[in-house]
Write an enzyme that holds these catalytic residues in place. Structure first.
Site, PDB file in Angstrom:
ATOM      1  N   GLU A  20       0.830  -1.208   0.000  1.00 58.86           N
ATOM      2  CA  GLU A  20       0.000   0.000   0.000  1.00 58.86           C
ATOM      3  C   GLU A  20       0.864   1.257   0.000  1.00 58.86           C
ATOM      4  OE1 GLU A  20      -3.650  -1.070   2.840  1.00 58.86           O
ATOM      5  OE2 GLU A  20      -1.705  -1.816   3.483  1.00 58.86           O
ATOM      6  N   ASP A  28      -9.923 -12.396   2.447  1.00 57.89           N
ATOM      7  CA  ASP A  28     -10.147 -13.825   2.660  1.00 57.89           C
ATOM      8  C   ASP A  28     -11.390 -14.000   3.529  1.00 57.89           C
ATOM      9  OD1 ASP A  28      -9.238 -14.229   5.670  1.00 57.89           O
ATOM     10  OD2 ASP A  28      -7.754 -12.927   4.734  1.00 57.89           O
TER      11      ASP A  28
END
Length: 232
Positions: free
Chosen positions: A11, A202
């Protein structure tokens, strides 16, 4: 000055390509990038994984850069049944699911010194980020959703169905991760507005490790787009 805390280098690297007039500062092994991002004064830093790393990094932002807002972004495991990898949760509240002093009569998750299990973000900042999410959805070619929900933080990567259901059902949590509530705790102590933004990588269950490796880059790209929209 807006402090942006990311959990991972990916990021930070994405934002670093866009930042202008950059000044780099190294403190306690952390690299802080200060400059202009889409016209706004920001300082970027990677916290590292876990609550202690997140708390230390947040306090360093406060002490050394006089930030007026803190945005924490990263990935999370989805607990709400409607969430899929790539979806986004803007944290309406954060809890520490592994903080447990129930032997002394406290509610599970209550952090010493706080009067509530929930750590709530600044409402104006929270709503602004949520609106930015909806704008990105409207312009995106891919289908995904954003929800408001409680995010549960603990020093564990959740990868079992039993544990994910336990956290979801006890805290009514939409997602789980490893840093957000620690950022919230430090921001609240310092009385600085904050918000936590999480993209789902996830399902926090049996396939979590495989899903995480497969979808984390897409999840990170989504949070980056949202922050770009917010800053612009």
């Amino acid at each position: 000055m807006i402090g942006i805390i990311t959990a991972m280098d990916l990021e930070m690297d994405t934002f670093a390509k866009e930042i202008q007039d950059v000044k780099e500062t190294k403190l306690c092994g952390r690299k802080f990038l200060q400059g202009k991002l889409f016209g706004k004064d920001v300082v970027l830093v990677v916290s590292g994984i876990g609550k202690v790393n997140a708390a230390v990094t947040t306090q360093m932002l406060v002490d050394n850069f006089s930030v007026k807002k803190i945005i924490h972004t990263g990935v999370a495991g989805g607990l709400a049944p409607e969430l899929r990898p790539g979806d986004v949760v803007v944290a309406s509240a954060l809890v520490q699911h592994d903080f447990d002093t129930t032997e002394f009569g406290d509610p599970k998750g209550l952090v010493a010194g706080f009067c509530s299990v929930d750590m709530e973000p600044d409402q104006e900042l929270f709503q602004s980020i949520f609106e930015s999410c909806k704008k990105v959805i409207a312009s995106d070619s891919e289908e995904w959703q954003v929800i408001k929900g409680r995010v549960a933080t603990g020093d564990q990567f959740i990868a079992s169905k039993e544990k994910s259901l336990e956290i979801r059902d006890f805290f009514d949590a939409a997602a789980c991760e490893m840093e957000g509530a620690a950022v919230a705790q430090v921001a609240l102590i310092n009385q600085i507005p904050f918000v936590v933004l999480r993209a789902i990588s996830d399902n926090a269950s049996t396939g979590a490790k495989i899903d995480y490796r497969t979808f984390r880059e897409k999840a990170i790209q989504r949070t980056v787009k949202i922050l770009q929209e917010y800053l612009k």
